[in-house]
Write an enzyme that holds these catalytic residues in place. Structure first.
Site, mmCIF file in Angstrom:
data_model
loop_
_atom_site.group_PDB
_atom_site.id
_atom_site.type_symbol
_atom_site.label_atom_id
_atom_site.label_comp_id
_atom_site.label_asym_id
_atom_site.label_seq_id
_atom_site.Cartn_x
_atom_site.Cartn_y
_atom_site.Cartn_z
ATOM 1 N N LYS A 1 0.837 -1.215 0.000
ATOM 2 C CA LYS A 1 0.000 0.000 0.000
ATOM 3 C C LYS A 1 0.865 1.256 0.000
ATOM 4 C CE LYS A 1 -2.330 -1.322 3.659
ATOM 5 N NZ LYS A 1 -1.782 -2.699 3.798
ATOM 6 N N THR A 2 1.886 1.289 0.837
ATOM 7 C CA THR A 2 2.776 2.446 0.851
ATOM 8 C C THR A 2 3.520 2.579 -0.471
ATOM 9 O OG1 THR A 2 3.071 2.232 3.250
ATOM 10 C CG2 THR A 2 4.707 3.537 2.056
ATOM 11 N N ASP B 1 -1.271 6.776 6.275
ATOM 12 C CA ASP B 1 -1.286 5.352 6.601
ATOM 13 C C ASP B 1 -2.186 5.117 7.817
ATOM 14 O OD1 ASP B 1 -0.662 2.708 6.344
ATOM 15 O OD2 ASP B 1 1.311 2.863 7.296
ATOM 16 N N THR C 1 -5.668 -1.184 7.083
ATOM 17 C CA THR C 1 -5.714 -2.638 7.226
ATOM 18 C C THR C 1 -7.068 -3.090 7.742
ATOM 19 O OG1 THR C 1 -4.751 -2.410 9.444
ATOM 20 C CG2 THR C 1 -3.233 -2.815 7.624
ATOM 21 N N ARG D 1 6.458 -8.286 1.676
ATOM 22 C CA ARG D 1 7.341 -7.801 2.750
ATOM 23 C C ARG D 1 8.035 -8.970 3.442
ATOM 24 N NH1 ARG D 1 4.330 -4.223 6.883
ATOM 25 N NH2 ARG D 1 4.430 -2.759 5.134
#
Length: 365
Positions: free
Chosen positions: A94-95, A139, A188, A247
């Protein structure tokens, strides 16, 4: 307002505002300008694992195609893109996607987080400093304080905010015009977003877990960037143990690289992957020590359940929120446990994963 976490990234390529010339002014470097053409140290190399453009982004084909339409349409009309909401579990990009939006539009990215925006003044300071076309990334946007969220409504729709000066009967509302900007929110827990905030996003994307072929590409690309050789079957092995999350795949790759450097020639083969992941307590399904501890407590300690999450947390020595938010989502998705009204229940797959024969009547037997 000093507690507002804010970073500016000038992400445009050679045709964008930053151009292709590496910055030489030390003051510019201190302000956090990222230049893709600068020489990389080891720390910088880890940062460059993030793709910079939609063309480089691996996986999420539906989101990429939809976002490409949104951005291309905005560029063709010479307007700022609609506000974008990215939802999905942690670690799916997302980032990175927010950085890509700024890069594709040739603008700057300002970053903060929902918990950092405790007061309306914090948000007003960020919004008033935005330049036309900037991308503001928030975020965990669902954790914003309610007053700041309500101020954001007007900013998103009308590109203005009302700043209250003074208190009591003498308080005055001063309208402040904002430069058109694009808000990118990441969450999230999309269910925790209020309806008015969710409805103000022009495009909503749901990030999905990756499959093994896509993660294999992620691992191979990362290995090339950090300069380590890796066999194809070794990349597949890392990908298959990464819980569908890029990640985690990149993190496991770095740990396997450490093992290969210390105990081998530096080249990553299948044997090095398996040996390294034994050292780091990651099994063939991607379960780590805490995951297996939860399954062991559930099966050996309570006969497979049902057991409440608080009881499981006490048994493994962790907070209930850690078990519920870190371990449980993957265990449920992997078919190891199910959630019932009476508590968590182990499935036959969980029994077999621990090398035990499930009792008759076990779910999935």
């Amino acid at each position: 307002m000093a507690n507002v976490e804010k970073t500016e990234f000038n992400l445009a390529g050679p045709s964008g505002p930053t151009g292709g010339t590496p910055p030489t002014d030390p003051a510019t470097a201190r302000r956090g300008t990222i230049n893709p053409h600068a020489l990389n140290t080891e720390t910088d190399i880890e940062t460059t694992l993030r793709p910079r453009s939609l063309a480089e982004f691996i996986g999420q084909p539906k989101v990429r195609d939809q976002l490409n339409l949104v951005l291309t349409g905005a560029k063709n009309r010479n307007v700022t893109p609609d506000h974008v909401l990215l939802s999905g579990p942690p670690g799916l990009g997302k980032t990175t996607m927010a950085m890509i939006i700024a890069y594709e539009m040739g603008t700057s990215l300002r970053m903060t987080s929902g918990p950092a925006l405790e007061r309306t003044g914090d948000l007003a300071a960020m919004l008033s400093n935005l330049m036309e076309g900037d991308v503001l990334f928030i975020d965990e946007i669902h954790r914003m304080a309610r007053p700041a969220e309500e101020m954001l409504y007007m900013a998103m729709e009308d590109f203005r905010i009302d700043v209250i000066v003074g208190k009591g009967p003498g308080a005055t509302s001063i309208p402040l015009e904002l430069a058109p900007f694009t808000l990118v929110g990441a969450t999230t827990r999309s269910g925790m977003l209020t309806g008015p905030l969710r409805d103000r996003f022009g495009f909503t994307a749901q990030m999905e877990f990756y499959d093994t072929p896509d993660l294999t590409q992620v691992v191979s690309r990362a290995a090339k960037i950090i300069g380590v050789g890796i066999d194809p079957d070794a990349a597949v092995e890392i990908a298959s143990r990464s819980r569908g999350t890029p990640r985690i795949a990149n993190r496991l790759l770095r740990r396997v690289r450490d093992y290969a450097d210390v105990h081998g020639t530096g080249h990553i083969d299948l044997q090095a992957v398996r040996a390294a992941l034994i050292v780091f307590d990651v099994d063939a399904m991607g379960l780590d020590r805490l995951d297996r501890a939860v399954l062991t407590a559930l099966i050996k300690g309570h006969g497979g359940g049902p057991v409440g999450v608080s009881t499981l947390a006490i048994a493994v020595g962790e907070e209930a929120s850690t078990v519920e938010e870190v371990c449980e989502p993957y265990l449920v998705r992997a078919g190891m446990i199910t959630r019932t009204g009476r508590g968590r229940v182990a499935t036959a797959a969980a029994w077999r994963h621990l090398g035990l024969e499930p009792p008759e009547g076990t779910i999935g037997s």
